[in-house]
Structure formats: structure tokens, C-alpha cells
Design an enzyme around this catalytic site. Structure first.
Site, mmCIF file in Angstrom:
data_model
loop_
_atom_site.group_PDB
_atom_site.id
_atom_site.type_symbol
_atom_site.label_atom_id
_atom_site.label_comp_id
_atom_site.label_asym_id
_atom_site.label_seq_id
_atom_site.Cartn_x
_atom_site.Cartn_y
_atom_site.Cartn_z
ATOM 1 N N GLN A 97 0.877 -1.179 0.000
ATOM 2 C CA GLN A 97 0.000 0.000 0.000
ATOM 3 C C GLN A 97 0.916 1.231 0.000
ATOM 4 O O GLN A 97 1.196 1.823 1.040
ATOM 5 C CB GLN A 97 -0.886 -0.015 1.255
ATOM 6 C CG GLN A 97 -1.954 1.066 1.286
ATOM 7 C CD GLN A 97 -3.171 0.742 0.438
ATOM 8 O OE1 GLN A 97 -3.609 -0.393 0.396
ATOM 9 N NE2 GLN A 97 -3.701 1.738 -0.246
ATOM 10 N N LYS A 192 -1.994 -7.090 -16.969
ATOM 11 C CA LYS A 192 -2.674 -7.862 -15.924
ATOM 12 C C LYS A 192 -3.608 -6.926 -15.168
ATOM 13 O O LYS A 192 -3.254 -5.774 -14.925
ATOM 14 C CB LYS A 192 -1.584 -8.402 -14.979
ATOM 15 C CG LYS A 192 -2.053 -9.140 -13.758
ATOM 16 C CD LYS A 192 -0.861 -9.499 -12.856
ATOM 17 C CE LYS A 192 -0.775 -8.576 -11.657
ATOM 18 N NZ LYS A 192 0.335 -8.891 -10.753
#
Ligand code: R5P
Length: 301
Positions: A97, A192
């Protein structure tokens, strides 16, 4: 000049021992335990006043606990008046994160930097960060050691021809390009997509024909294993030959090891930045060590 002091947290003592062995020093004395309510308790039992001290701790599972343990060691060393305190964090947990992906999300990578500084560390040595966004969060020097040449050597040992580097996603483009340059091979790009809520991974396209090609993928982390499994299925469906997945950090969360063992990937190579217990090992997985890389940096920063 006095030799540095090397301490280990509990997350990756085998790697700390290997680094110490390379440097020809034993690990410093430290007691790490838990109160009955599970809170961590740390006591440094080494004479560290005026010394250059390194503390090795990966922020692997359970990252919260390993982080608090590391911070407590830092604080104890500061109280004992160590001259310089360096955290060696082979795997920088909480780094995924690294920005606010969705409004209201905490940026954990930034807070980790704040914690380490507050705990009294003067500098940080780490290995292959998840992204280039993390370093600027630190106000103390942070050095990122590369594993490119370690993996390049591994690839050479495979002695494969007709091989291309595949970048598994756009986030890993620059990492893959550097690796392709190191191993002097052409590069092919995959697109992706990951669902931010479910974590589900879908490979949507490939930039060039890969049929008949052997593939090497170089990534930073294997976490749930979804990237390995989905890229390998996609590439095999497009006619690829052998696929080697090389990744620095083997987080292998949940049942990732089992899923990878059962998957279509041919071989996975990771480092010991995270200690892997026996139950997470499987025949397709091999582990190379970052001990020498870390030791070299301690001797010649
Ligand atoms: C993506 O940004 C990373 O470089 C890795 O590909 C990813 O974190 C791997 O996670 P998982 O094993 O869960 O697919």
C-alpha cells in the site's frame, strides 16, 4: 576499527546467522519475549554504547508483530547509546500500500518510515522494494539492494536457449526492463488486471507471440501466488515452453505454496529475504540467499 554488532529479530534468524557467518561475527545477545497478554518485550544484552549496530528483521508474517519488535529493539539501542543504528529489512512488509489506491485508504508504506525513524533508527538497508514510491517516504538514508545479478546467475545455470523476459504487469515494467538488460534478453509485456476488493487476477494481453519461447519472469513478490498461476496459465495457453518465475520475496500467504505446487509453472526461484518454514517448501521452489549481498553492504556501504 571495531567490528559492527549484528542483532536479529525473531522473523528471520537463519538469514541473520548467514550474514554473521559471512562477516565472521556472532549475533549480539538479545532477549525477545512476550508478556502474558502477548505484548512484545525486548532486552538488548550487548555492550553497544558508541558502536555501529545492525538489526536484521524482515517485516514478514505477522508483519504487525515483527514491526513492533523491530521498533522496540531500535528504542532499546538508542537508550543504550549505540552510535549508529541501522535496520536491515530484507522484506519491507506493508509496502504494497504505497499510495492511496482508493479514497480513504491509509498509506502504510509511509507510516512504516515514520515508525522506524521514531524508534531511533539512523538508516535502513532493504532489498528490492515493491515500488519506487517508497524511498521518498523516508527522512533517514535508505539503501535498496538489488537482486538482479543473483537471479541473472541463476538463469545462466539453467542454460536455456530461445528465452525471453516477460514483464508480468505494467507496475513491474521498469523492474523487468532492468532485468532484461542485465541478462541481455528481449522483453515481452503482459497486461494484468487485479480486482482491488477480491484480489482476483486476470491476464488480458501479451505484446508479442511467445509460442515456442522459454520464459523468465522477474517480479518482486509472490504473495497469494495469483500472478504466478495466472501468467503461467496464460503463457502456456499461448504456446510458451518452460516458464521460470523468479521473485525476490516469497510471502506465500495462506495456501499459496500448495496452489503453486499444483500449478502449471515449471520452476520458481526466490530468495531467503523471508524465512520459509519447511511446510511452505515444494519441489518446484528453490531458494537462493541474499546474505552475501547484505554482508557486502555492511562491509562497504
Ligand atoms: C504486483 O504489483 C507485484 O509486483 C506482484 O506481482 C504481486 O504483488 C504478486 O502478488 P500475488 O502473488 O498475490 O499475485
Amino acid at each position: 576499527m571495531q567490528a559492527p554488532i549484528l542483532l536479529s529479530g525473531t522473523s528471520n534468524e537463519p538469514l541473520a546467522l548467514a550474514v554473521g557467518k559471512t562477516l565472521n561475527i556472532s549475533l549480539g545477545k538479545i532477549e525477545i519475549g512476550r508478556f502474558t497478554d502477548t505484548e512484545c518485550r525486548v532486552r538488548v544484552m550487548e555492550e553497544v554504547s558508541g558502536r555501529n549496530v545492525f538489526v536484521l528483521q524482515s517485516l514478514s508474517m505477522i508483519a504487525d508483530q515483527n514491526l513492533v519488535e523491530l521498533c522496540l529493539i531500535g528504542q532499546a539501542l538508542r537508550q543504550l547509546k549505540a552510535e549508529k543504528i541501522t535496520a536491515i529489512i530484507p522484506w519491507m512488509g506493508y509496502s504494497k500500500q504505497d499510495k492511496e489506491f482508493r479514497p480513504g485508504e491509509a498509506v502504510s508504506a509511509q507510516l512504516i518510515a515514520t515508525f522506524l525513524e521514531a524508534a531511533g533508527f539512523n538508516s535502513v538497508i532493504t532489498v528490492e522494494l515493491h515500488s519506487e514510491m517508497i524511498t521518498p517516504y523516508f527522512h533517514i538514508p535508505i539503501k535498496e539492494l538489488s537482486t538482479h545479478s543473483l537471479f541473472a546467475k541463476e538463469l545462466k545455470k539453467r542454460n536455456k536457449t530461445n528465452i525471453v523476459v516477460v514483464s508480468p504487469d505494467m507496475g513491474g515494467k521498469s523492474r523487468s526492463e532492468k532485468f532484461a538488460h542485465e541478462v541481455n534478453l528481449p522483453i515481452v509485456y503482459l497486461e494484468k488486471k487485479r480486482d482491488r476488493t477480491t484480489g482476483e487476477v486476470v491476464v488480458t494481453s501479451v505484446s508479442q507471440d511467445v509460442s515456442g519461447k522459454n520464459i523468465v519472469i522477474f517480479d518482486d513478490i509472490i504473495n497469494t501466488g495469483a500472478t504466478v498461476i495466472k501468467t503461467s496459465e496464460f503463457l502456456k495457453a499461448h504456446g510458451a515452453g518452460n516458464i521460470y518465475f523468479m521473485a525476490t520475496h516469497a510471502v506465500l500467504a495462506g495456501d499459496a505454496a500448495k496452489k503453486l505446487a499444483d500449478s502449471t509453472i515449471d520452476e520458481i526461484v526466490v530468495t531467503d529475504s523471508i524465512h520459509l518454514p519447511k511446510e511452505k517448501m515444494f519441489s518446484k521452489l528453490s531458494v537462493i540467499s541474499v546474505a552475501q549481498t547484505i554482508a557486502d553492504d555492511i562491509i562497504t556501504p
